[in-house]
Design a protein around this motif. Structure first.
Motif, PDB file in Angstrom:
ATOM      1  N   VAL A   8       0.842  -1.230  -0.011  1.00 28.15           N
ATOM      2  CA  VAL A   8      -0.047  -0.040  -0.079  1.00 28.15           C
ATOM      3  C   VAL A   8       0.946   1.213   0.026  1.00 28.15           C
ATOM      4  N   ARG A   9       1.932   1.357   0.696  1.00 30.03           N
ATOM      5  CA  ARG A   9       2.722   2.348   0.772  1.00 30.03           C
ATOM      6  C   ARG A   9       3.507   2.744  -0.585  1.00 30.03           C
ATOM      7  N   ARG A  10       3.815   1.410  -1.136  1.00 28.46           N
ATOM      8  CA  ARG A  10       4.340   1.595  -2.688  1.00 28.46           C
ATOM      9  C   ARG A  10       3.341   2.427  -3.686  1.00 28.46           C
ATOM     10  N   LEU A  11       2.229   1.823  -3.251  1.00 29.44           N
ATOM     11  CA  LEU A  11       1.127   2.544  -4.327  1.00 29.44           C
ATOM     12  C   LEU A  11       1.030   4.041  -4.035  1.00 29.44           C
ATOM     13  N   LEU A  12       0.945   4.425  -2.871  1.00 32.66           N
ATOM     14  CA  LEU A  12       0.937   5.767  -2.296  1.00 32.66           C
ATOM     15  C   LEU A  12       2.169   6.534  -2.975  1.00 32.66           C
ATOM     16  N   ASP A  13       3.154   5.906  -2.679  1.00 36.81           N
ATOM     17  CA  ASP A  13       4.446   6.607  -3.423  1.00 36.81           C
ATOM     18  C   ASP A  13       4.517   6.729  -4.691  1.00 36.81           C
ATOM     19  N   LEU A  14       3.781   6.152  -5.676  1.00 33.98           N
ATOM     20  CA  LEU A  14       3.689   5.942  -6.735  1.00 33.98           C
ATOM     21  C   LEU A  14       2.550   6.844  -7.280  1.00 33.98           C
ATOM     22  N   ASP A  15       1.874   7.506  -6.347  1.00 35.11           N
ATOM     23  CA  ASP A  15       0.577   8.492  -6.405  1.00 35.11           C
ATOM     24  C   ASP A  15      -0.534   7.645  -7.086  1.00 35.11           C
ATOM     25  N   TYR A  16      -0.771   6.452  -6.748  1.00 36.70           N
ATOM     26  CA  TYR A  16      -1.941   5.713  -7.225  1.00 36.70           C
ATOM     27  C   TYR A  16      -3.147   6.333  -6.296  1.00 36.70           C
ATOM     28  N   ASP A  17      -4.260   6.374  -7.046  1.00 37.90           N
ATOM     29  CA  ASP A  17      -5.497   6.909  -6.270  1.00 37.90           C
ATOM     30  C   ASP A  17      -6.047   5.502  -5.969  1.00 37.90           C
ATOM     31  N   CYS A  18      -5.979   5.183  -4.464  1.00 39.41           N
ATOM     32  CA  CYS A  18      -6.446   3.962  -3.832  1.00 39.41           C
ATOM     33  C   CYS A  18      -8.039   4.160  -3.390  1.00 39.41           C
ATOM     34  N   LYS A  19      -8.686   3.219  -3.841  1.00 40.21           N
ATOM     35  CA  LYS A  19     -10.165   3.152  -3.732  1.00 40.21           C
ATOM     36  C   LYS A  19     -10.760   2.113  -3.267  1.00 40.21           C
ATOM     37  N   ALA A  20     -11.610   1.914  -2.039  1.00 40.87           N
ATOM     38  CA  ALA A  20     -12.113   0.592  -1.605  1.00 40.87           C
ATOM     39  C   ALA A  20     -13.733   0.786  -1.712  1.00 40.87           C
ATOM     40  N   TYR A  21     -14.097  -0.683  -1.890  1.00 40.81           N
ATOM     41  CA  TYR A  21     -15.569  -0.692  -2.381  1.00 40.81           C
ATOM     42  C   TYR A  21     -15.815  -2.007  -1.307  1.00 40.81           C
ATOM     43  N   PRO A  22     -15.884  -1.795  -0.137  1.00 37.26           N
ATOM     44  CA  PRO A  22     -16.459  -3.006   0.653  1.00 37.26           C
ATOM     45  C   PRO A  22     -17.978  -3.011   0.872  1.00 37.26           C
ATOM     46  N   SER A  23     -18.159  -4.359   1.098  1.00 40.90           N
ATOM     47  CA  SER A  23     -19.717  -4.744   1.515  1.00 40.90           C
ATOM     48  C   SER A  23     -19.923  -4.708   3.053  1.00 40.90           C
ATOM     49  N   ARG A  74      -7.704   0.461   9.655  1.00 43.73           N
ATOM     50  CA  ARG A  74      -6.475   1.122  10.480  1.00 43.73           C
ATOM     51  C   ARG A  74      -5.262   0.094  10.195  1.00 43.73           C
ATOM     52  N   VAL A  75      -5.512  -1.360  10.135  1.00 46.46           N
ATOM     53  CA  VAL A  75      -4.362  -2.036  10.015  1.00 46.46           C
ATOM     54  C   VAL A  75      -3.587  -2.072   8.514  1.00 46.46           C
ATOM     55  N   ILE A  76      -4.419  -2.006   7.603  1.00 44.21           N
ATOM     56  CA  ILE A  76      -4.065  -2.266   6.137  1.00 44.21           C
ATOM     57  C   ILE A  76      -4.154  -0.700   5.596  1.00 44.21           C
ATOM     58  N   PHE A  77      -5.459  -0.084   5.612  1.00 40.69           N
ATOM     59  CA  PHE A  77      -5.443   1.247   4.752  1.00 40.69           C
ATOM     60  C   PHE A  77      -5.556   2.593   5.387  1.00 40.69           C
ATOM     61  N   SER A  78      -5.076   2.607   6.921  1.00 44.08           N
ATOM     62  CA  SER A  78      -5.154   3.842   7.672  1.00 44.08           C
ATOM     63  C   SER A  78      -4.536   4.934   6.922  1.00 44.08           C
ATOM     64  N   GLU A  79      -3.322   4.733   5.895  1.00 43.35           N
ATOM     65  CA  GLU A  79      -2.678   6.031   5.143  1.00 43.35           C
ATOM     66  C   GLU A  79      -3.258   6.393   4.024  1.00 43.35           C
ATOM     67  N   VAL A  80      -4.409   5.561   3.434  1.00 42.73           N
ATOM     68  CA  VAL A  80      -5.120   6.008   2.227  1.00 42.73           C
ATOM     69  C   VAL A  80      -6.197   7.134   2.447  1.00 42.73           C
ATOM     70  N   PRO A  81      -5.935   8.064   1.902  1.00 46.21           N
ATOM     71  CA  PRO A  81      -6.875   9.305   2.227  1.00 46.21           C
ATOM     72  C   PRO A  81      -8.345   9.075   1.579  1.00 46.21           C
ATOM     73  N   LYS A 125     -10.236   8.478 -17.015  1.00 44.83           N
ATOM     74  CA  LYS A 125      -9.696   9.681 -17.613  1.00 44.83           C
ATOM     75  C   LYS A 125      -8.484  10.277 -16.878  1.00 44.83           C
ATOM     76  N   ALA A 126      -8.522  10.115 -15.456  1.00 48.69           N
ATOM     77  CA  ALA A 126      -7.601  10.528 -14.634  1.00 48.69           C
ATOM     78  C   ALA A 126      -6.102  10.260 -15.126  1.00 48.69           C
ATOM     79  N   GLU A 127      -5.265  11.163 -14.926  1.00 49.65           N
ATOM     80  CA  GLU A 127      -3.668  10.846 -14.997  1.00 49.65           C
ATOM     81  C   GLU A 127      -3.327  10.174 -14.203  1.00 49.65           C
ATOM     82  N   ARG A 128      -3.603   9.939 -12.984  1.00 51.54           N
ATOM     83  CA  ARG A 128      -2.823   8.918 -12.159  1.00 51.54           C
ATOM     84  C   ARG A 128      -3.399   7.711 -12.278  1.00 51.54           C
ATOM     85  N   PRO A 129      -2.619   6.739 -11.932  1.00 53.44           N
ATOM     86  CA  PRO A 129      -3.097   5.220 -11.857  1.00 53.44           C
ATOM     87  C   PRO A 129      -4.052   5.319 -10.750  1.00 53.44           C
ATOM     88  N   TYR A 130      -4.657   3.946 -10.570  1.00 54.38           N
ATOM     89  CA  TYR A 130      -5.696   3.533  -9.534  1.00 54.38           C
ATOM     90  C   TYR A 130      -5.388   2.194  -9.140  1.00 54.38           C
TER      91      TYR A 130
END
Length: 610
Positions: free
Chosen positions: A316-331, A341-348, A379-384
């Motif tokens: 997850v940290r590597r994704l954020l360092d590479l400016d990935y747009d991280c999204k979660a879609y949980p049921s 908190r344990v996995i995604f706490s740094e994801v805005p 369409k965004a320039e960022r990877p996701y």
């Protein structure tokens, strides 16, 4: 008789004090003291009193029962023997914990009592002399304590039973209350010090703490004073030539027998058109452990220490360092288990839950949410990176009009009626109807990715957290989280891998070698410009690596197992016992683990501790 009973209570008090002193010394032998603040010290000392009081019941009963029949001398002998054994066991356990970071359990006992024990526990005569000396000293203290008791009773005439009881109750409430709040706030000192005490399981109540408005701990990583060694070396990275989008679709509780064209046509079509790993295994039989392994590439054995030290997954940290747009879609909510908190706490701006009273409503809504966001993400320039987590197969619940594709089917999961003679067909049909509805939603996602042209530059992973058993072994196991057989571990895995990436996965290829959830993160990190060996940050290797894997570590720190190449299960039971099972859960009696196996397992188990 009253005087004799007072003597037993006084002896119990001395036994508790002796164990408290022992636990305090054990703390100073560890590296945890520098992480303890005032709250941490109060917790540990209160826990010492509470836990010692529980363990002290053993010699107390041993002396009370003969005393009740007027056998005072026998009572003293039995009480002394039991206290000696207890204190010596704690001494041995402290040495085991210092080496292996877990307390004496079935694996250790197998090594001590089984053949080949001398190959691992090869002690010199001086070591044996030291242990004999320890037994002598402890036994002298245990029996000498009776002299102190006689002096106390004759001089004071009291055993101070009421103050002792009140102190124990107060310390027990204090210890569990502090741990409840500290676990919610990720207080490393409190949570780690609790593991020093053998077989001590203080209370947690994250939901209650959240409802009470208690402030959560800050998401910061501790870099000193912890035993955690993750990653083993700093990541060596280069900027990749291209950054693929990543879509991970997870199905909760996926039984491979439901992975058929009749039940899940969209998933099967996806597998046929892309790359399938037909011999893939989860790293656990439960959601908490399995999702942890997917994102960390490590066993959930590390959850508690990682949570306490606020260690985050390097993926997850590597994704954020590479400016990935991280999204979660949980049921189901990401706050229980606390993946947020344990996995995604740094994801805005993380989405932690989805509206809907039932699983089918939430699954439908998360699908709509992703389809709504997909055009903008493309369409965004960022990877996701998108994480979609479906819950329908886990829920066993669909509307009556949707429970007709496979019949006969139960209207609801009647767990109370399940036994080894239950016909699983109607229950399994209810489950398959849930899978069918989930597949329709997954099909919408896959079709939309294709229609917007995302597949040219998007890695798509479709798998499950763990499997779901329907008594396939005919040993009355249903559901998950109850054993480590293939019916609770083996899950489908299929991947769409665009051309031009470092790893090649030909379309239509079906890999038959054994793979695990541990292999996903190394495979993805390889595409994200990480040059380190996968062993620096995971227990896996590339998915396409056909070399034989070692025995797979599955489970959590309370209940874990090593699964061998022929699916033999070497399980450390929650109560501390050790049991070996065949692939179909037949117990193997008198099975002893070789010293080479034990040594390899211990290295694997503790490979990410300092």
């Amino acid at each position: 008789m009253k005087k004799l009973l007072k003597s037993c209570v006084a002896y119990y008090a001395l036994a508790v004090i002796a164990m408290i002193l022992f636990f305090v010394v054990q703390l100073f032998r560890s590296d945890v003291t520098e992480q303890l603040d005032v709250r941490g010290w109060i917790f540990y000392l209160a826990s010492c009193v509470s836990h010692a009081a529980c363990l002290g019941i053993i010699p107390l009963l041993g002396s009370l029962i003969p005393t009740a029949f007027g056998k005072n001398k026998i009572a003293r002998w039995i009480g002394g023997v039991l206290l000696t054994v207890l204190l010596y066991f704690l001494w041995l356990d402290s040495n085991v914990y210092a080496i292996y970071r877990f307390h004496i359990n079935g694996f250790v006992m197998n090594m001590v009592l089984g053949p080949g024990a001398g190959e691992i526990f090869a002690f010199s005569p001086m070591v044996y002399a030291k242990e004999v000396g320890a037994v002598v000293v402890i036994s002298l203290g245990a029996y000498g304590a009776w002299r102190v008791v006689d002096w106390m009773i004759s001089r004071k005439g009291k055993c101070y039973g009421l103050p002792l009881l009140l102190s124990i109750v107060l310390c027990t409430l204090l210890a569990h209350g502090i741990h409840m709040v500290s676990a919610f706030q990720c207080d490393f000192g409190v949570m780690t010090s609790a593991r020093i005490l053998p077989y001590y399981y203080p209370m947690t109540a994250r939901g209650l703490c959240r409802n009470l408005g208690i402030k959560e701990g800050e998401s910061r990583e501790l870099t000193t004073g912890t035993s955690v060694n993750y990653p083993k070396h700093s990541l060596e990275v280069v900027q990749p030539d291209s950054l693929p989008n990543i879509v991970m679709i997870l199905v909760d509780s996926w039984n491979k027998r439901a992975f058929t064209p009749e039940c899940m046509p969209n998933a099967c079509r996806f597998a046929d058109e892309n790359t399938e790993f037909t011999n893939h295994f989860s790293a656990s039989n439960g959601t908490r452990s399995a999702v942890f392994s997917l994102f960390f590439g490590l066993s959930c054995y590390y959850w508690e220490d990682f949570e306490a030290a606020r260690v985050k997954p390097v993926f997850v940290r590597r994704l954020l360092d590479l400016d990935y747009d991280c999204k979660a879609y949980p049921s189901a909510t990401l706050q229980n288990p606390d993946f947020a908190r344990v996995i995604f706490s740094e994801v805005p701006d993380l989405t932690v839950s989805t509206e809907g009273e039932t699983a089918i409503l939430r699954d439908s809504q998360l699908t709509c949410n992703f389809l709504r966001d997909l055009p903008a993400l493309q369409k965004a320039e960022r990877p996701y990176f998108a994480f979609l987590f479906y819950d329908l197969p886990h829920s066993y619940r669909v509307p009556a009009e949707k429970n007709t594709h496979f019949t006969p089917a139960w209207e609801y999961a009647d767990f109370a009626s399940l036994n080894n003679d239950t016909d699983p067909t109607p229950f399994f049909n209810l489950y398959r109807n849930c899978c069918y509805e989930a597949d329709l939603l997954i099909g919408q996602v896959l079709d939309s990715l294709k229609n917007v042209g995302a597949l040219d530059n998007t890695i798509v992973i479709l798998t499950a957290d763990h499997a779901q058993e329907f008594n396939e072994n005919h040993r009355n196991f249903w559901g998950h989280n109850s054993n480590f057989s293939k019916w609770q571990l083996e899950v489908p895995l299929m991947v769409h891998w665009p051309k031009g990436l470092k790893t090649e996965m030909p379309k239509g290829e079906k890999f038959t070698h054994r793979t695990t959830h541990y292999d996903l993160i190394p495979t993805l990190m390889n595409e994200l410009g990480v040059a380190n060996s996968s062993k620096d940050y995971s227990m896996g290797t590339l998915l396409t690596d056909t070399d034989d894997r070692d025995e797979e570590l599955v489970g959590s720190h309370l209940n874990f197992a090593f699964v061998g190449r022929n699916d033999t299960i070497f399980e450390q039971l929650p109560g501390g016992g050790f049991q070996v099972f065949t692939a179909d859960m037949t117990p193997l009696k008198d099975y002893h683990v070789s010293s080479a196996q034990f040594d390899r397992w211990m290295k694997q188990l503790n490979s990410f501790y300092r």
